[in-house]
Design an enzyme around this catalytic site. Structure first.
Site, PDB file in Angstrom:
ATOM      1  N   ASP A   1     -24.168 -50.598   0.082  1.00 18.39           N
ATOM      2  CA  ASP A   1     -24.075 -52.312   0.879  1.00 18.39           C
ATOM      3  C   ASP A   1     -22.027 -52.165   0.620  1.00 18.39           C
ATOM      4  O   ASP A   1     -21.527 -52.299   2.260  1.00 18.39           O
ATOM      5  CB  ASP A   1     -24.786 -53.295   1.009  1.00 18.39           C
ATOM      6  CG  ASP A   1     -25.569 -53.222   1.065  1.00 18.39           C
ATOM      7  OD1 ASP A   1     -26.876 -54.141   1.793  1.00 18.39           O
ATOM      8  OD2 ASP A   1     -26.513 -52.695   0.024  1.00 18.39           O
TER       9      ASP A   1
ATOM     10  N   THR B   1     -31.792 -52.733   3.521  1.00 22.64           N
ATOM     11  CA  THR B   1     -31.449 -52.924   1.804  1.00 22.64           C
ATOM     12  C   THR B   1     -32.955 -53.148   1.263  1.00 22.64           C
ATOM     13  O   THR B   1     -32.848 -52.998   0.156  1.00 22.64           O
ATOM     14  CB  THR B   1     -30.347 -53.758   1.723  1.00 22.64           C
ATOM     15  OG1 THR B   1     -29.446 -54.075   2.574  1.00 22.64           O
ATOM     16  CG2 THR B   1     -30.176 -53.820   0.447  1.00 22.64           C
TER      17      THR B   1
HETATM   18 MG    MG Z   1     -27.481 -55.098   5.964  1.00 25.84          MG
END
Ligand code: MG
Ligand code: AMP
Ligand code: MG
Length: 324
Positions: A49, A121
């Site tokens: 990320d 995620t």
């Molecule tokens: Mg995200």
């Protein structure tokens, strides 16, 4: 030579940087060192990320300094790290397209860019890598009009051996121009298939599903991934009648679905507004519903129970009251 319209230049850079960010995401999985940081309940951030957001934001802000860019992750400034990640390439085939007139007079500062460097995620951390997408949405005057959805783990390469290598795909769209990189295959409408969250379920979602009585429910990760399921004829609607999703989750998926004649609104059937906010509160408090066409969307919205809607507005006002 006359300069191409800003919308075209931003989209072609976003397509290019999204797929490069996808390579970085794949690289992180190969190292096996995800570097997971807990941001809340079922809310994580990994090295993938972080690196993907740095790459996308550094690249787009260097080229388009007057665009407003909103990224999901809160990252400390690191100019050296950013400089190494800058992607300068553009997708030349997009630069050749002729966009609708309404976009031609836009100026750089009319565009807001929404970056979710890695959507899904929670599933990524669990190893469900096909649910992951890189999302870059573009809004003008509060409306999401363009989007790039890159899926880094689209296809497992044959003969890739135990190392497992993947090829990604990039889908992009501009409302009024069209959608590229995916073929829309709407489902027959004699049944209702709904896709919803796998990891952020709650009473609101369960009560909405009970009222909708779908023939099938697909619980999967990611806002981007779920909209791809709607486009590819795996589900009619994506139903998330809960707070929790943010503008960067929905901007790009909304634009690609709308460019194909789909509809995306909150749980009341109202448009989501994509305006910059100085308080940084980009939560979609009233939920998100996305459908392959308007008639299915209307039917779904009409069945959302009143008590669910009441809880959404109550939560929104309580939350805003406690903040200000
Ligand atoms: Mg995200
Ligand atoms: P999901 O459908 O659960 O994969 O959620 C779609 C997107 O919204 C993901 O980026 C999630 O991280 C985000 N999201 C949804 N609900 C929540 C929540 N309760 N807390 C944090 N993020 C959420
Ligand atoms: Mg997300």
């Amino acid at each position: 030579m006359e300069e191409k319209p800003i919308m075209l230049r931003v989209i072609s850079s976003a397509v290019s940087v999204a797929s490069r960010a996808g390579s970085e995401v794949r690289k992180v999985t190969r190292t096996g060192q995800l570097g997971v940081v807990d941001k809340g309940v079922q809310d994580y951030q990994t090295e993938a990320d972080r690196i993907a957001q740095r790459m996308i934001v550094a690249s787009l802000s260097k080229k388009f300094p007057k665009c407003t860019i909103v990224g999901e992750e809160d990252l400390a400034e690191d100019k050296d790290a950013d400089a190494k990640l800058i992607v300068d390439s553009v997708d030349e085939s997009i630069m050749k397209l002729n966009i609708p007139d309404e976009y031609k007079s836009l100026k750089e500062d009319d565009l807001t860019i929404w970056v979710d460097p890695l959507d899904g995620t929670t599933e990524f951390v669990k190893g469900l890598i096909e649910h992951v997408t890189v999302l870059i949405g573009i809004s003008v005057k509060g409306q999401s009009v363009a989007g790039v959805v890159h899926q880094p783990f689209y296809k497992l390469n044959v003969d890739s051996g135990p190392e497992k290598s993947y090829t990604g795909r990039t889908i992009w769209a501009l409302v009024g121009l069209g959608c590229y990189g995916i073929v829309s295959k709407p489902l027959p409408e004699d049944k209702l298939v709904v896709t919803t969250t796998a990891s952020h379920g709650n009473k609101n979602i369960e009560e909405s599903l009970e009222a909708l009585k779908p023939d099938q429910i697909l619980k999967v990760g990611g806002a981007g991934h779920k909209v791809l399921l709607v486009i590819e004829g795996r589900a009619h609607s994506y139903v998330f009648t809960s707070n929790g999703c943010k503008r960067w989750d929905t901007s790009a998926p909304e634009a690609i679905l709308k460019s194909l004649g789909g509809q995306v609104t909150d749980s009341f059937g109202n448009q989501v507004e994509y305006n910059y906010r100085s308080d940084g509160d980009y939560q979609n408090y009233l939920g998100i519903v996305a459908s392959i066409n308007q008639s299915i969307h209307d039917k779904v919205i009409a069945k959302i129970p009143n008590q669910v809607k009441l809880r959404l507005t109550d939560y929104k006002s309580q939350h805003l009251k406690s903040k200000y």
